[in-house]
Design a protein around this motif. Structure first.
Motif, PDB file in Angstrom:
ATOM      1  N   LEU A  54      23.997 -47.139   9.469  1.00 18.22           N
ATOM      2  CA  LEU A  54      23.638 -47.208  11.038  1.00 18.22           C
ATOM      3  C   LEU A  54      24.724 -47.603  11.578  1.00 18.22           C
ATOM      4  O   LEU A  54      25.056 -47.302  12.671  1.00 18.22           O
ATOM      5  CB  LEU A  54      22.464 -48.355  10.932  1.00 18.22           C
ATOM      6  CG  LEU A  54      21.161 -47.768  10.538  1.00 18.22           C
ATOM      7  CD1 LEU A  54      19.925 -49.062  10.900  1.00 18.22           C
ATOM      8  CD2 LEU A  54      20.540 -46.624  11.794  1.00 18.22           C
ATOM      9  N   ARG A  82      17.579 -41.570  18.421  1.00 16.89           N
ATOM     10  CA  ARG A  82      16.766 -40.938  17.299  1.00 16.89           C
ATOM     11  C   ARG A  82      17.203 -39.499  16.700  1.00 16.89           C
ATOM     12  O   ARG A  82      17.506 -39.273  15.562  1.00 16.89           O
ATOM     13  CB  ARG A  82      15.249 -40.693  17.505  1.00 16.89           C
ATOM     14  CG  ARG A  82      14.193 -39.903  16.371  1.00 16.89           C
ATOM     15  CD  ARG A  82      12.745 -40.183  16.677  1.00 16.89           C
ATOM     16  NE  ARG A  82      12.237 -41.395  16.590  1.00 16.89           N
ATOM     17  CZ  ARG A  82      11.929 -42.376  15.624  1.00 16.89           C
ATOM     18  NH1 ARG A  82      12.222 -41.779  14.517  1.00 16.89           N
ATOM     19  NH2 ARG A  82      11.297 -43.332  16.042  1.00 16.89           N
ATOM     20  N   ILE A  85      20.596 -40.377  14.840  1.00 17.50           N
ATOM     21  CA  ILE A  85      20.285 -40.849  13.528  1.00 17.50           C
ATOM     22  C   ILE A  85      19.798 -39.910  12.659  1.00 17.50           C
ATOM     23  O   ILE A  85      20.393 -39.734  11.637  1.00 17.50           O
ATOM     24  CB  ILE A  85      19.326 -41.948  13.604  1.00 17.50           C
ATOM     25  CG1 ILE A  85      19.920 -43.332  14.292  1.00 17.50           C
ATOM     26  CG2 ILE A  85      18.575 -42.302  12.310  1.00 17.50           C
ATOM     27  CD1 ILE A  85      18.699 -44.404  14.796  1.00 17.50           C
ATOM     28  N   TYR A  90      20.150 -39.969   8.308  1.00 21.34           N
ATOM     29  CA  TYR A  90      19.492 -41.355   8.194  1.00 21.34           C
ATOM     30  C   TYR A  90      18.225 -41.539   8.564  1.00 21.34           C
ATOM     31  O   TYR A  90      17.591 -40.435   9.507  1.00 21.34           O
ATOM     32  CB  TYR A  90      20.263 -42.193   8.993  1.00 21.34           C
ATOM     33  CG  TYR A  90      20.096 -43.739   8.701  1.00 21.34           C
ATOM     34  CD1 TYR A  90      20.790 -44.410   7.519  1.00 21.34           C
ATOM     35  CD2 TYR A  90      19.072 -44.563   8.939  1.00 21.34           C
ATOM     36  CE1 TYR A  90      20.496 -45.563   7.231  1.00 21.34           C
ATOM     37  CE2 TYR A  90      18.746 -45.790   8.577  1.00 21.34           C
ATOM     38  CZ  TYR A  90      19.269 -46.229   7.702  1.00 21.34           C
ATOM     39  OH  TYR A  90      19.221 -47.633   7.475  1.00 21.34           O
ATOM     40  N   SER A  91      17.212 -42.092   7.939  1.00 25.23           N
ATOM     41  CA  SER A  91      15.796 -41.722   8.236  1.00 25.23           C
ATOM     42  C   SER A  91      15.312 -43.488   8.730  1.00 25.23           C
ATOM     43  O   SER A  91      15.516 -44.359   7.612  1.00 25.23           O
ATOM     44  CB  SER A  91      15.134 -41.417   6.925  1.00 25.23           C
ATOM     45  OG  SER A  91      13.776 -41.240   7.293  1.00 25.23           O
ATOM     46  N   CYS A  92      14.561 -43.304   9.707  1.00 27.51           N
ATOM     47  CA  CYS A  92      13.975 -44.652  10.032  1.00 27.51           C
ATOM     48  C   CYS A  92      12.334 -44.129   9.945  1.00 27.51           C
ATOM     49  O   CYS A  92      11.900 -43.478  10.826  1.00 27.51           O
ATOM     50  CB  CYS A  92      14.446 -45.240  11.311  1.00 27.51           C
ATOM     51  SG  CYS A  92      15.890 -45.869  11.478  1.00 27.51           S
ATOM     52  N   VAL A  96      12.586 -46.504  16.026  1.00 24.78           N
ATOM     53  CA  VAL A  96      14.049 -46.699  16.228  1.00 24.78           C
ATOM     54  C   VAL A  96      14.364 -47.355  17.614  1.00 24.78           C
ATOM     55  O   VAL A  96      13.689 -47.034  18.622  1.00 24.78           O
ATOM     56  CB  VAL A  96      14.684 -45.281  16.337  1.00 24.78           C
ATOM     57  CG1 VAL A  96      16.261 -45.224  16.775  1.00 24.78           C
ATOM     58  CG2 VAL A  96      14.760 -44.695  14.874  1.00 24.78           C
ATOM     59  N   TYR A 149      11.686 -54.173  13.331  1.00 28.44           N
ATOM     60  CA  TYR A 149      12.726 -53.877  12.844  1.00 28.44           C
ATOM     61  C   TYR A 149      13.309 -54.763  11.754  1.00 28.44           C
ATOM     62  O   TYR A 149      13.039 -55.975  11.906  1.00 28.44           O
ATOM     63  CB  TYR A 149      13.882 -53.776  13.986  1.00 28.44           C
ATOM     64  CG  TYR A 149      13.535 -52.942  15.168  1.00 28.44           C
ATOM     65  CD1 TYR A 149      13.086 -51.485  15.145  1.00 28.44           C
ATOM     66  CD2 TYR A 149      13.709 -53.287  16.461  1.00 28.44           C
ATOM     67  CE1 TYR A 149      12.979 -50.867  16.085  1.00 28.44           C
ATOM     68  CE2 TYR A 149      13.482 -52.598  17.482  1.00 28.44           C
ATOM     69  CZ  TYR A 149      13.123 -51.182  17.593  1.00 28.44           C
ATOM     70  OH  TYR A 149      13.066 -50.390  18.396  1.00 28.44           O
ATOM     71  N   THR A 152      19.612 -52.986  11.123  1.00 28.24           N
ATOM     72  CA  THR A 152      20.296 -52.814  12.251  1.00 28.24           C
ATOM     73  C   THR A 152      21.906 -51.971  11.995  1.00 28.24           C
ATOM     74  O   THR A 152      22.343 -52.225  10.686  1.00 28.24           O
ATOM     75  CB  THR A 152      20.559 -54.192  13.062  1.00 28.24           C
ATOM     76  OG1 THR A 152      21.125 -53.869  14.421  1.00 28.24           O
ATOM     77  CG2 THR A 152      21.603 -55.080  12.198  1.00 28.24           C
ATOM     78  N   CYS A 171      16.293 -50.003  13.051  1.00 27.01           N
ATOM     79  CA  CYS A 171      15.545 -49.350  12.475  1.00 27.01           C
ATOM     80  C   CYS A 171      14.313 -49.997  11.861  1.00 27.01           C
ATOM     81  O   CYS A 171      14.603 -51.131  11.366  1.00 27.01           O
ATOM     82  CB  CYS A 171      16.442 -48.796  11.135  1.00 27.01           C
ATOM     83  SG  CYS A 171      15.322 -47.609  10.344  1.00 27.01           S
TER      84      CYS A 171
END
Length: 172
Positions: A54, A82, A85, A90-92, A96, A149, A152, A171
Motif C-alpha cells: 500500500l 480504488r 489500488i 492489491y485487494s481491499c 478504501v 480500516y 495503511t 484499507c
C-alpha cells in the motif's frame, strides 16, 4: 506555505534539488505513520498496520502528482484511489480511503542582495503540520479514525520546488 521575503514582497521561488536532502522520504513516511497511530490509540482504537505494498501505491501517487503537476485524489487518467489500488494488484475486501496533503520543505526564504537563507522545516514539523491539517479536515479525520480500516500505506514525494506531496491509503 513557503514565503520569500525581499523588500517586503512575498513570492514563490524554486529550491535547488541538492538543498532538499535534509528530509529523508522514508523517515517522513514512518513519522507520519507513528502520529496517525498515536491519534487512533489515544481514542482506544487499534493501530493501523503499515503495509509495504500500500505504501508503494501511495508513493506512486505522490510521485505522479509531482511529475504531472496536479494535486487531487483522482489523477489525470481519471483513476481514483480504488482504481489505482486494483491496477497495482492489491485487494481491499471492504473499503478504501485516501488522504492527500501538500506541505513544504521550508517555511521562509529570506533574500538579502544575492544571498538566500532558508528556514527549513524539520521532519517533525512537516509530519506534525500534515497530521494537524488532516485532523482539521472532517473527511481526512474520518479516514484516520475509521474503525473499519486495518491497514495503511503512506507515500511521500518531494518536488523540485520544495513542495512535499503526501498520500495515505487506507484499507479495510
Amino acid at each position: 506555505m513557503l514565503q520569500v521575503v525581499a523588500a517586503a514582497v512575498l513570492f514563490w521561488i524554486p529550491l535547488a534539488a541538492q538543498e532538499q536532502s535534509h528530509v529523508r522520504v522514508s523517515d517522513l513516511e514512518q513519522k507520519i505513520n507513528v502520529l496517525i497511530n498515536s491519534e487512533r490509540q489515544a481514542r482506544n482504537m487499534k493501530a493501523l498496520v503499515l503495509d509495504d505494498h500500500l505504501s508503494q501505491i501511495a508513493r506512486a501517487h505522490s510521485q505522479d502528482m509531482v511529475k504531472r503537476a496536479f494535486f487531487s485524489h483522482v489523477n489525470p487518467d481519471v483513476k481514483a484511489p480504488r482504481d489505482r489500488i486494483r491496477s497495482a494488484g492489491y485487494s481491499c475486501p471492504k473499503t478504501v480511503g485516501e488522504n492527500i496533503f501538500q506541505n513544504n520543505l521550508c517555511s521562509r526564504v529570506t533574500i538579502t542582495g544575492n544571498q538566500k537563507s532558508y528556514d527549513w522545516n524539520s521532519l517533525d514539523q512537516i509530519a506534525d503540520s500534515t497530521l494537524t491539517g488532516w485532523m482539521h479536515s472532517s473527511g481526512h479525520r474520518q479516514n484516520i479514525l475509521q474503525r473499519a480500516y486495518s491497514k495503511t500505506g503512506i507515500g511521500v514525494a518531494i518536488a523540485g520546488d520544495g513542495k512535499v506531496y503526501i498520500t495515505q491509503l487506507f484499507c479495510g
